[in-house]
Design a protein around this motif. Structure first.
Motif, PDB file in Angstrom:
ATOM      1  N   LEU A  57       0.822  -1.216   0.000  1.00  0.00           N
ATOM      2  CA  LEU A  57       0.000   0.000   0.000  1.00  0.00           C
ATOM      3  C   LEU A  57       0.855   1.265   0.000  1.00  0.00           C
ATOM      4  O   LEU A  57       0.532   2.246  -0.644  1.00  0.00           O
ATOM      5  CB  LEU A  57      -0.902   0.011   1.241  1.00  0.00           C
ATOM      6  CG  LEU A  57      -2.063  -0.980   1.243  1.00  0.00           C
ATOM      7  CD1 LEU A  57      -2.774  -0.941   2.589  1.00  0.00           C
ATOM      8  CD2 LEU A  57      -3.037  -0.673   0.128  1.00  0.00           C
ATOM      9  N   VAL A  61       1.811   5.523  -4.666  1.00  0.00           N
ATOM     10  CA  VAL A  61       1.986   6.978  -4.583  1.00  0.00           C
ATOM     11  C   VAL A  61       2.219   7.522  -5.993  1.00  0.00           C
ATOM     12  O   VAL A  61       2.467   6.771  -6.940  1.00  0.00           O
ATOM     13  CB  VAL A  61       3.167   7.361  -3.653  1.00  0.00           C
ATOM     14  CG1 VAL A  61       2.821   7.052  -2.207  1.00  0.00           C
ATOM     15  CG2 VAL A  61       4.433   6.642  -4.065  1.00  0.00           C
TER      16      VAL A  61
ATOM     17  N   PRO B 241      -4.514   7.191  -0.934  1.00  0.00           N
ATOM     18  CA  PRO B 241      -4.472   7.259   0.530  1.00  0.00           C
ATOM     19  C   PRO B 241      -3.059   7.344   1.109  1.00  0.00           C
ATOM     20  O   PRO B 241      -2.835   8.078   2.089  1.00  0.00           O
ATOM     21  CB  PRO B 241      -5.164   5.970   0.956  1.00  0.00           C
ATOM     22  CG  PRO B 241      -6.039   5.621  -0.203  1.00  0.00           C
ATOM     23  CD  PRO B 241      -5.333   6.090  -1.433  1.00  0.00           C
ATOM     24  N   ALA B 242      -2.098   6.619   0.537  1.00  0.00           N
ATOM     25  CA  ALA B 242      -0.741   6.656   1.101  1.00  0.00           C
ATOM     26  C   ALA B 242      -0.094   8.015   0.871  1.00  0.00           C
ATOM     27  O   ALA B 242       0.728   8.480   1.674  1.00  0.00           O
ATOM     28  CB  ALA B 242       0.121   5.549   0.483  1.00  0.00           C
ATOM     29  N   GLU B 243      -0.482   8.664  -0.218  1.00  0.00           N
ATOM     30  CA  GLU B 243       0.009  10.017  -0.510  1.00  0.00           C
ATOM     31  C   GLU B 243      -0.658  11.031   0.434  1.00  0.00           C
ATOM     32  O   GLU B 243      -0.030  11.974   0.913  1.00  0.00           O
ATOM     33  CB  GLU B 243      -0.340  10.336  -1.977  1.00  0.00           C
ATOM     34  CG  GLU B 243       0.384  11.506  -2.576  1.00  0.00           C
ATOM     35  CD  GLU B 243       1.808  11.174  -3.006  1.00  0.00           C
ATOM     36  OE1 GLU B 243       2.028  10.153  -3.659  1.00  0.00           O
ATOM     37  OE2 GLU B 243       2.697  11.969  -2.669  1.00  0.00           O
ATOM     38  N   LYS B 246       0.885  10.842   3.764  1.00  0.00           N
ATOM     39  CA  LYS B 246       2.212  11.464   3.707  1.00  0.00           C
ATOM     40  C   LYS B 246       2.081  12.981   3.820  1.00  0.00           C
ATOM     41  O   LYS B 246       2.878  13.644   4.488  1.00  0.00           O
ATOM     42  CB  LYS B 246       2.890  11.089   2.376  1.00  0.00           C
ATOM     43  CG  LYS B 246       4.390  11.213   2.377  1.00  0.00           C
ATOM     44  CD  LYS B 246       5.022  10.363   1.284  1.00  0.00           C
ATOM     45  CE  LYS B 246       4.936  11.039  -0.070  1.00  0.00           C
ATOM     46  NZ  LYS B 246       5.534  10.241  -1.156  1.00  0.00           N
ATOM     47  N   HIS B 269      -6.051   2.154   3.604  1.00  0.00           N
ATOM     48  CA  HIS B 269      -4.927   2.121   2.663  1.00  0.00           C
ATOM     49  C   HIS B 269      -3.857   3.156   2.970  1.00  0.00           C
ATOM     50  O   HIS B 269      -2.958   3.374   2.172  1.00  0.00           O
ATOM     51  CB  HIS B 269      -5.433   2.378   1.230  1.00  0.00           C
ATOM     52  CG  HIS B 269      -6.505   1.446   0.777  1.00  0.00           C
ATOM     53  ND1 HIS B 269      -6.271   0.120   0.497  1.00  0.00           N
ATOM     54  CD2 HIS B 269      -7.828   1.638   0.561  1.00  0.00           C
ATOM     55  CE1 HIS B 269      -7.406  -0.463   0.129  1.00  0.00           C
ATOM     56  NE2 HIS B 269      -8.357   0.438   0.160  1.00  0.00           N
ATOM     57  N   VAL B 271      -1.503   3.375   5.219  1.00  0.00           N
ATOM     58  CA  VAL B 271      -0.294   2.901   5.918  1.00  0.00           C
ATOM     59  C   VAL B 271       0.030   3.764   7.142  1.00  0.00           C
ATOM     60  O   VAL B 271       1.146   4.247   7.328  1.00  0.00           O
ATOM     61  CB  VAL B 271       0.941   2.806   4.975  1.00  0.00           C
ATOM     62  CG1 VAL B 271       0.793   1.629   4.053  1.00  0.00           C
ATOM     63  CG2 VAL B 271       1.195   4.079   4.179  1.00  0.00           C
ATOM     64  N   GLN B 274       3.082   3.610   9.373  1.00  0.00           N
ATOM     65  CA  GLN B 274       4.381   4.144   8.909  1.00  0.00           C
ATOM     66  C   GLN B 274       4.423   5.672   8.962  1.00  0.00           C
ATOM     67  O   GLN B 274       5.393   6.274   8.515  1.00  0.00           O
ATOM     68  CB  GLN B 274       4.633   3.707   7.473  1.00  0.00           C
ATOM     69  CG  GLN B 274       4.765   2.206   7.338  1.00  0.00           C
ATOM     70  CD  GLN B 274       5.013   1.812   5.892  1.00  0.00           C
ATOM     71  OE1 GLN B 274       5.650   2.546   5.139  1.00  0.00           O
ATOM     72  NE2 GLN B 274       4.518   0.653   5.517  1.00  0.00           N
TER      73      GLN B 274
END
Lengths: 79, 502
Positions: A57, A61, B241-243, B246, B269, B271, B274
């Motif tokens: 996942l 990006v 979602p990971a973007e 971030k 999604h 993460v 992290q």
């Protein structure tokens, strides 16, 4: 495991995700709004099925998925 | 100078904290001083075109640094901004512009191609600012005026009753209807929200919602009121979602406000394990019911974050708010909508429909006296907006959402709230989102369900779950487990796209 070719990827993108619009290797898929959030998840499943690799996942990006060329580079690197 | 309008604080912050970031996007920023200078330049550019209080000016652009310049420029000219969905079909955008009598549009070069198709359909359009290369018959185009062009001529100050912004919503007939809010109603909402969520100068608010969605007002104007920083989330980031997670980490977001769908995406999604969200203090959700299971999971992941449910139709801005207790919310309990906000007075009709009176009510639907007739009611001289939402109030005074009045269907002679059926299915472990519709023939309910990754739900178990909470007639005859939903431009499930063949 089968290798992912550029032609096969471009064919998949235009037939399944862009509604028939042809896509060039350096076209922006996401920043341009060409494919949407459902599309990106579909694309990830497709890539996983085609290559038998798992895409984490955290890797979904912009830098890995904005253009067909970026996708191919990323998928090659992915163990 | 009148300092009480929602755009007024900009001048003050430009003097008191000129170098602080007012707006950020994609690693670039406008300081308060720069934003103020550019805003005044655009305001004078508009004033020179004869635009002032009462006039409506369109904004047609994706999230970018020009967006706040356009919004504040229009308001400083004393006029009313009309945000248009930059991704909507040309005919729909043209329809909204024509409805508002828009003569002037602010845009960016990236939308020039789209504009070529839209402009000829808008008879009164005279000026396009921001896409200087666009060539259209009978329409003048230019860039944004640059700082330095501005003069010292006083800009007009609108009255509280003058229109401030128009937001379009889909009408039930498919024709968009424009909600007109005044400078007074906008101020009532913005001050209330800044107080309720204790927005401070140190805060960094994320702007997730597109400008044409009413959630954006809190992000832009509560941050401006308190001299905070607003970080625009680019459209593409909202899809990854990971973007998105971030961005929350790297931009050190303190306050997040979005539709529940974005929180679901983050939880599933994003993460989160992290990411460092240590700066985040508050997550507010609004726009549709939050699935309780996801809220529970997020709360467990983000122990230090407070969560809050905001409720209020865009016609009335905020109506109620519910600050969740620190303990994780029960997985199977729908989230209450909470208590009336300080500026709202709530009345429940006999059938349980929420009516609200408040200083933050819209003036009315633009050019739609037929709708305005039905939308408002007077009780002892006070104007109430009829929300169309069915709610109940418990013994503590807390309100609970039941469903849309117009999503009440009749099946075998019994009245069923489709929203109530959705809430019931949404409490099943692993279920992400639910949409329930009446079949085309009117004899059955059809449910569409998405599941969390790795938690596939079986149709049989979902049916049994529904039977535990709902009368037999309200248990969907067919349940489809699907991969995802088509979305409206504001991120809600697009129910019109669902297959309703029984």
């Amino acid at each position: 495991m089968s290798a992912l070719t550029q032609d096969a990827l471009l064919e998949y993108l235009s037939s399944e995700l862009t509604g028939g619009q042809t896509v060039a290797p350096d076209d922006s898929l996401l920043l341009s709004g060409l494919i949407d959030s459902l599309g990106i998840m579909g694309l990830v499943s497709h890539l996983e099925a085609q290559t038998s690799k798992r895409i984490p996942l955290e890797d979904i990006v912009l830098e890995h998925f904005d253009t067909p060329r970026a996708i191919l580079t990323y998928m090659e690197r992915l163990a | 100078m009148n300092v009480s309008h929602i755009h007024s604080p900009l001048a003050k912050w430009a003097v008191e904290q000129p170098h602080k970031d007012a707006v950020r996007i994609g690693g670039t920023a406008l300081s308060y001083a720069a934003l103020h200078e550019r805003t005044l330049a655009v305001a004078h550019q508009l004033a020179d075109l004869g635009i002032g209080p009462g006039d409506k000016v369109g904004i047609f652009m994706p999230k970018c640094l020009e967006l706040p310049v356009a919004v504040y420029g229009i308001l400083h000219a004393g006029a009313c901004y009309v945000p248009l969905d930059p991704n909507a079909p040309a005919a729909r955008v043209a329809q909204m512009m024509t409805d508002c009598g828009i003569t002037t549009l602010l845009t960016v070069p990236a939308k020039a191609v789209a504009l070529q198709a839209i402009a000829p359909k808008v008879p009164r359009l005279k000026t396009v600012i921001g896409a200087p290369l666009v060539s259209l018959e009978n329409i003048a185009s230019s860039g944004f005026a640059e700082p330095g062009d501005a003069r010292s001529i006083a800009l007009p100050v609108p009255s509280d009753e003058d229109p401030c912004y128009v937001l379009f919503t889909s009408g039930s007939t498919g024709v968009p209807k424009g909600m007109v809010h005044s400078h007074g109603s906008a101020r009532s909402y913005v001050h209330m929200a800044a107080d309720l969520y204790e927005i401070k100068a140190e805060d960094r608010l994320a702007n997730h919602a597109p400008l044409h969605f009413d959630l954006s007002k809190m992000d832009f104007f509560a941050s401006l009121l308190r001299g905070a920083t607003v970080v625009l989330v680019p459209d593409v980031v909202t899809k990854l979602p990971a973007e998105m997670s971030k961005l929350i980490q790297n931009e050190q977001i303190t306050v997040w406000y979005s539709v529940p769908f974005a929180l679901i995406q983050l939880e599933e999604h994003g993460v989160l394990e992290q990411r460092d969200f240590s700066q985040l203090r508050l997550m507010i959700f609004a726009g549709s019911p939050m699935p309780p299971g996801h809220l529970n999971a997020l709360q467990k992941r983000l122990r230090h974050v407070r969560f809050s449910n905001a409720y209020g139709p865009a016609e009335a801005n905020a109506v109620t708010a519910y600050h969740l207790p620190p303990e994780p919310h029960l997985k199977t309990e729908p989230v209450p909508i909470g208590f009336a906000t300080p500026n709202a007075q709530i009345h429940l009709s006999e059938e349980g429909e929420l009516w609200v009176a408040s200083d933050a009510l819209m003036l009315g639907y633009h050019n739609r006296d037929d709708l305005n007739e039905d939308a408002f009611v007077r009780l002892e001289g006070t104007r109430f907006y009829k929300s169309g939402d069915i709610v109940r109030q418990d013994a503590t005074g807390c309100f609970h959402y039941i469903g849309r009045r117009d999503r009440q269907v009749k099946l075998r002679g019994q009245r069923i709230e489709l929203d109530e059926v959705e809430l019931a299915l949404g409490t099943f472990t692993g279920v992400s989102e639910v949409a329930v519709v009446q079949s085309a023939d009117g004899h059955a309910l059809i449910a569409f369900v998405t599941c969390a990754p790795g938690k596939p739900a079986r149709v049989e178990d979902l049916t049994n779950h529904a039977r535990r909470f709902l009368p037999a007639v309200a248990v969907p005859t067919t349940i489809h487990v699907v991969d995802g939903f088509e979305r409206t431009s504001t991120g809600k499930i697009d129910r019109k796209q669902l297959d309703i063949t029984a």
